[in-house]
Design an enzyme around this catalytic site. Structure first.
Site, mmCIF file in Angstrom:
data_model
loop_
_atom_site.group_PDB
_atom_site.id
_atom_site.type_symbol
_atom_site.label_atom_id
_atom_site.label_comp_id
_atom_site.label_asym_id
_atom_site.label_seq_id
_atom_site.Cartn_x
_atom_site.Cartn_y
_atom_site.Cartn_z
ATOM 1 N N LYS A 9 0.657 -0.313 1.960
ATOM 2 C CA LYS A 9 0.887 -1.118 0.757
ATOM 3 C C LYS A 9 0.576 -2.601 0.987
ATOM 4 O O LYS A 9 0.422 -3.046 2.127
ATOM 5 C CB LYS A 9 2.332 -0.927 0.293
ATOM 6 C CG LYS A 9 2.617 0.494 -0.190
ATOM 7 C CD LYS A 9 4.048 0.629 -0.678
ATOM 8 C CE LYS A 9 4.344 2.015 -1.212
ATOM 9 N NZ LYS A 9 5.739 2.106 -1.712
ATOM 10 N N ARG A 85 5.765 12.090 6.450
ATOM 11 C CA ARG A 85 7.056 11.714 5.860
ATOM 12 C C ARG A 85 8.036 11.284 6.960
ATOM 13 O O ARG A 85 8.761 10.309 6.806
ATOM 14 C CB ARG A 85 7.658 12.872 5.062
ATOM 15 C CG ARG A 85 6.793 13.455 3.983
ATOM 16 C CD ARG A 85 6.638 12.667 2.733
ATOM 17 N NE ARG A 85 7.871 12.347 2.079
ATOM 18 C CZ ARG A 85 7.975 11.431 1.124
ATOM 19 N NH1 ARG A 85 6.912 10.752 0.737
ATOM 20 N NH2 ARG A 85 9.128 11.175 0.553
ATOM 21 N N THR A 91 12.772 6.081 2.181
ATOM 22 C CA THR A 91 12.208 5.120 1.228
ATOM 23 C C THR A 91 12.838 3.744 1.388
ATOM 24 O O THR A 91 12.152 2.728 1.345
ATOM 25 C CB THR A 91 12.406 5.635 -0.218
ATOM 26 O OG1 THR A 91 11.794 6.922 -0.328
ATOM 27 C CG2 THR A 91 11.787 4.693 -1.229
ATOM 28 N N ARG A 102 8.739 2.434 8.060
ATOM 29 C CA ARG A 102 9.506 1.622 7.106
ATOM 30 C C ARG A 102 10.600 0.815 7.790
ATOM 31 O O ARG A 102 10.886 -0.305 7.368
ATOM 32 C CB ARG A 102 10.060 2.503 5.998
ATOM 33 C CG ARG A 102 8.950 2.963 5.048
ATOM 34 C CD ARG A 102 9.479 3.861 3.966
ATOM 35 N NE ARG A 102 8.458 4.135 2.960
ATOM 36 C CZ ARG A 102 8.395 5.271 2.280
ATOM 37 N NH1 ARG A 102 9.281 6.235 2.494
ATOM 38 N NH2 ARG A 102 7.456 5.443 1.369
ATOM 39 N N ASN A 112 8.160 -1.417 0.779
ATOM 40 C CA ASN A 112 8.509 -0.571 1.922
ATOM 41 C C ASN A 112 7.321 -0.089 2.754
ATOM 42 O O ASN A 112 7.345 0.983 3.333
ATOM 43 C CB ASN A 112 9.366 0.609 1.459
ATOM 44 C CG ASN A 112 8.642 1.520 0.485
ATOM 45 O OD1 ASN A 112 7.468 1.319 0.181
ATOM 46 N ND2 ASN A 112 9.346 2.518 0.000
ATOM 47 N N HIS A 115 3.097 4.404 1.437
ATOM 48 C CA HIS A 115 3.311 5.536 0.529
ATOM 49 C C HIS A 115 2.777 6.766 1.234
ATOM 50 O O HIS A 115 1.768 6.702 1.939
ATOM 51 C CB HIS A 115 2.538 5.342 -0.783
ATOM 52 C CG HIS A 115 2.414 6.611 -1.584
ATOM 53 N ND1 HIS A 115 3.354 6.989 -2.506
ATOM 54 C CD2 HIS A 115 1.482 7.604 -1.561
ATOM 55 C CE1 HIS A 115 2.998 8.163 -3.029
ATOM 56 N NE2 HIS A 115 1.865 8.550 -2.467
#
Length: 141
Positions: A9, A85, A91, A102, A112, A115
């Site tokens: 991000k 994941r 998250t 994260r 964070n 994605h």
């Protein structure tokens, strides 16, 4: 061999964490099958996150995702969705496992770092949103 979509991000791109994040994926055995840096338009961000359109955070998410360039990747490997994941962490960076992407690079639940697709079905949809089949190289690992 599974494939999943990963997006680094704008916050992580802006802070020059691209290489560190890619290294985490590669050290875990995930391979990059496709990658590009893009600056999403409002239309692209809204289209990608259309599943969240009715949620209260939708506009904030879109605004964040268009705030700077992102790195979009297809990651490939055994159990790629679940492994990605796990590597990303929760998250909310404050709840993410120590050493997860994260926890290392995220600032808040909205800012964070990354994605990642949440299922094989969504991975296929998300990968095709950003990449043509001819842009994806099935890596040999």
């Amino acid at each position: 061999m599974e494939q999943t979509l990963s997006i680094i991000k704008p916050d992580s791109v802006g802070k020059a964490h691209i290489g560190e994040i890619i290294a985490i994926f590669e050290k875990s055995g995930l391979r990059i099958a496709a990658m590009k840096m893009v600056h999403l338009s409002v239309k692209e961000a809204e289209g990608f996150y259309v599943v969240h359109k009715e949620r209260p955070f939708f506009q904030e998410l879109v605004d964040f995702m268009i705030s700077g360039p992102v790195v979009v990747m297809v990651l490939q490997g055994e159990n790629a969705v679940a492994r990605n994941r796990e590597l990303m962490g929760a998250t909310n960076p404050k709840e993410a496992a120590e050493g997860s992407i994260r926890a290392l690079f995220g600032e808040s639940i909205g800012v964070n770092a990354v994605h990642g697709s949440d299922s094989l079905e969504n991975a296929a949809i998300e990968v095709s949103y950003f990449f043509a089949k001819t842009e994806i190289v099935n890596s040999v690992a």
